[in-house]
Scaffold this active site. Structure first.
Site, mmCIF file in Angstrom:
data_model
loop_
_atom_site.group_PDB
_atom_site.id
_atom_site.type_symbol
_atom_site.label_atom_id
_atom_site.label_comp_id
_atom_site.label_asym_id
_atom_site.label_seq_id
_atom_site.Cartn_x
_atom_site.Cartn_y
_atom_site.Cartn_z
ATOM 1 N N ARG A 183 74.803 29.888 32.900
ATOM 2 C CA ARG A 183 76.028 29.752 33.683
ATOM 3 C C ARG A 183 77.108 29.200 32.760
ATOM 4 N NH1 ARG A 183 74.791 30.769 38.853
ATOM 5 N NH2 ARG A 183 72.650 30.383 39.557
ATOM 6 N N ALA A 184 78.337 29.204 33.232
ATOM 7 C CA ALA A 184 79.455 28.750 32.411
ATOM 8 C C ALA A 184 79.254 27.302 31.985
ATOM 9 C CB ALA A 184 80.752 28.882 33.185
ATOM 10 N N GLY B 70 83.872 31.777 24.051
ATOM 11 C CA GLY B 70 85.214 31.403 23.643
ATOM 12 C C GLY B 70 86.245 32.492 23.861
ATOM 13 N N SER C 133 83.625 27.686 30.120
ATOM 14 C CA SER C 133 84.416 28.886 30.416
ATOM 15 C C SER C 133 84.537 29.092 31.929
ATOM 16 C CB SER C 133 83.753 30.111 29.776
ATOM 17 O OG SER C 133 82.535 30.397 30.436
ATOM 18 N N LYS D 55 86.369 30.420 20.196
ATOM 19 C CA LYS D 55 85.487 29.336 19.765
ATOM 20 C C LYS D 55 85.331 29.334 18.247
ATOM 21 C CE LYS D 55 82.065 28.093 22.329
ATOM 22 N NZ LYS D 55 80.790 28.066 23.079
ATOM 23 N N ASP E 108 81.311 20.761 21.217
ATOM 24 C CA ASP E 108 80.795 21.892 20.451
ATOM 25 C C ASP E 108 80.056 21.358 19.232
ATOM 26 O OD1 ASP E 108 81.458 24.288 21.771
ATOM 27 O OD2 ASP E 108 83.549 24.063 21.187
#
Length: 502
Positions: A203-204, A176, A207, A296, A264
């Site tokens: 990996r992202a 975040g 983001s 985040k 999330d």
């Protein structure tokens, strides 16, 4: 054999989702009653997969009585040119009813989660069913017991590395916060001190870059378990993408759904982090939790609550978890995007005078805590020890040694297209919106385009003059550059400039 078709590769990348293409007048489609988006089972030489069917018009690019397989489907079934596969309806996934129950608010047991994880890995669940499950788990919809149950189910479904009775250190950031690429620096410091730190990274998800994306700019990260062990035994640490190791493999399927939905879930986050830490054989884990209004985790109270959940779930699966709450009010470093963040990492390790001071300080703080956690430094002296390993060049040497052990080191490159965004007024930069600046970097092409992203020229607290460049957008194509720039112009408050105090 009326239920078989010739198999051909489609060459279509559907990421991890197996997809099969048939013509609308295919005899198997007609006899089996298949339609678009039907889940179909393909059997070949004792192996089987379940895939989603897409229907195309005959003659467009696919011949009649032929099935084309996506890249992931072709690889999963182990098909070869000339093969014929047998198609049928799969049995309905047993866990579908559990997903419905969770959607209506029921609590699930470890056995329930095990069934869902198993059906996920067998591709028995459709994209819609997986999305329903993850949506039903969003926010705080998983309690502590369910979180531990899901963690155990995810951990049990994959490979688990064993390093004997040694202390195995690990570090994770909940994310975040753009540019917060401390992990490569921390691993280099800890490994230089002799600590065992087999770092696997993702990996992202939402983001502009994950640690694996950034490290891939400089060295191969797709190592298997045997290769990882060889690197760690030689250099004490590694920088490896966890998705290639079958460590908590269901998490990669969940991430594939979470990424486009931008979901999330506290419980899912805890299960994702801890199942992978336990799978790689970690014993002691430091969790970095940036807190800020656009990070985040938005408040210290939320950070403490999440930290408590992580600590308790970790305890129940045999992990010691330590929480590090950090400042998440603004991006860290200058680069946002894989290559730009890699350049920041190298500038810190190489002790350049223009290295981002905030990134350096954060990495040293975290490494110092890990050195103390692993009893590699006395209590209270960890930070000084970590800083000394940077200043002596030992951390840089260890970083390069790990990269070379993984297949070689390469310097980051720079994007072909760049455009500055300038200040519209004179004043003091008061804040940077983490989410908006990350969105600009993603629209520019990050992380898919490794050189794409944003390079920050100023940070909060700096005095800026009208016309001064605030940040620079990097892209590989003019279209992506214009797309990201248009979004930046529509969100002029991404960097707020206040009055100069008299």
């Amino acid at each position: 054999m009326t239920d078989t078709l010739a198999l051909v590769p489609s060459g279509i990348d559907t990421y991890r989702q197996p997809v099969i293409y048939m013509t609308e007048d295919c005899h198997v489609c007609r006899s089996e009653g298949f339609a678009a988006q039907t889940r179909v089972r393909l059997d070949l030489r004792g192996r089987w997969i379940i895939a989603t069917l897409n229907v195309v018009k005959r003659g467009e690019w696919l011949e009649a009585n032929t099935a084309a397989l996506s890249i992931s489907a072709w690889q999963a079934i182990g098909a070869e040119p000339g093969d014929r596969g047998r198609f049928s309806h799969p049995e309905p996934p047993a866990s579908a009813s559990l997903i419905r129950a969770k959607a209506y608010g029921d609590r699930l047991s470890e056995g329930d989660f095990t069934a869902i994880v198993g059906d996920t890995l067998d591709n028995r669940l459709s994209e819609i069913e997986l999305a329903a499950f993850l949506t039903a788990c969003t926010g705080d919809r998983l309690d502590e017991a369910e979180t531990v149950a899901l963690t155990r189910a995810m951990l049990a479904a994959g490979t688990r590395l064993d390093w004997g009775m040694q202390t195995v250190l690990d570090k994770h950031c909940v994310g975040g916060l753009s540019g917060n690429r401390t992990t490569p620096i921390v691993v280099a410091i800890v490994a230089a001190a002799g600590g065992l730190i087999p770092k696997t990274s993702s990996r992202a998800i939402t983001s502009p870059a994950g640690t694996a994306d950034t490290m891939e700019v400089m060295t191969p990260v797709n190592l298997d378990a045997a290769e990882l062990r060889k690197v760690v035994e030689a250099e004490c640490g590694c920088f490896v993408w966890g998705g290639a190791l079958n460590l908590s493999p269901a998490d990669d399927h969940f991430i594939r759904i979470e990424r486009p939905l931008d979901l999330d879930s506290t419980g899912q986050l805890v299960a994702s982090i801890l199942s992978k830490k336990a799978a790689v054989g970690s014993s002691d884990v430091l969790i970095d939790m940036p807190v800020g209004p656009t990070a985040k985790v938005r408040s210290r109270e939320a950070a403490v609550a999440l930290g408590n959940r992580l600590r308790e779930a970790g305890r129940q699966i045999g992990l010691k978890v330590v929480l590090h709450i950090s400042d998440g009010t603004a991006p860290v470093g200058r680069g946002i995007g894989p290559a730009l963040e890699a350049a920041d990492v190298l500038s810190v390790l190489r002790r350049r005078s223009d290295a981002p001071a905030d990134l350096r300080a954060r990495a040293i703080d975290l490494a110092g805590e890990l050195l103390q956690l692993g009893e590699l430094a006395d209590e209270g002296s960890g930070r000084a020890c970590a800083e000394a390993l940077i200043e002596s060049g030992e951390a840089e040497a260890k970083f390069l040694a790990i990269c070379n052990a993984q297949g070689g080191f390469r310097e980051p490159s720079v994007a072909r297209q760049r455009l500055e965004v300038i200040a519209s007024r004179t004043g003091v930069l008061t804040s940077v919106d983490n989410r908006v600046i990350a969105r600009i970097a993603k629209l520019a092409g990050a992380p898919r385009q490794k050189n794409a992203g944003v390079r920050l020229n100023v940070h909060p607290g700096a005095l800026v003059q009208r016309g001064q460049p605030l940040f620079e957008i990097h892209a590989e194509t003019s279209g992506e550059l214009e797309y990201a720039h248009a979004y930046a112009q529509a969100h002029v408050d991404v960097m707020k400039i206040g009055e100069i105090a008299s």
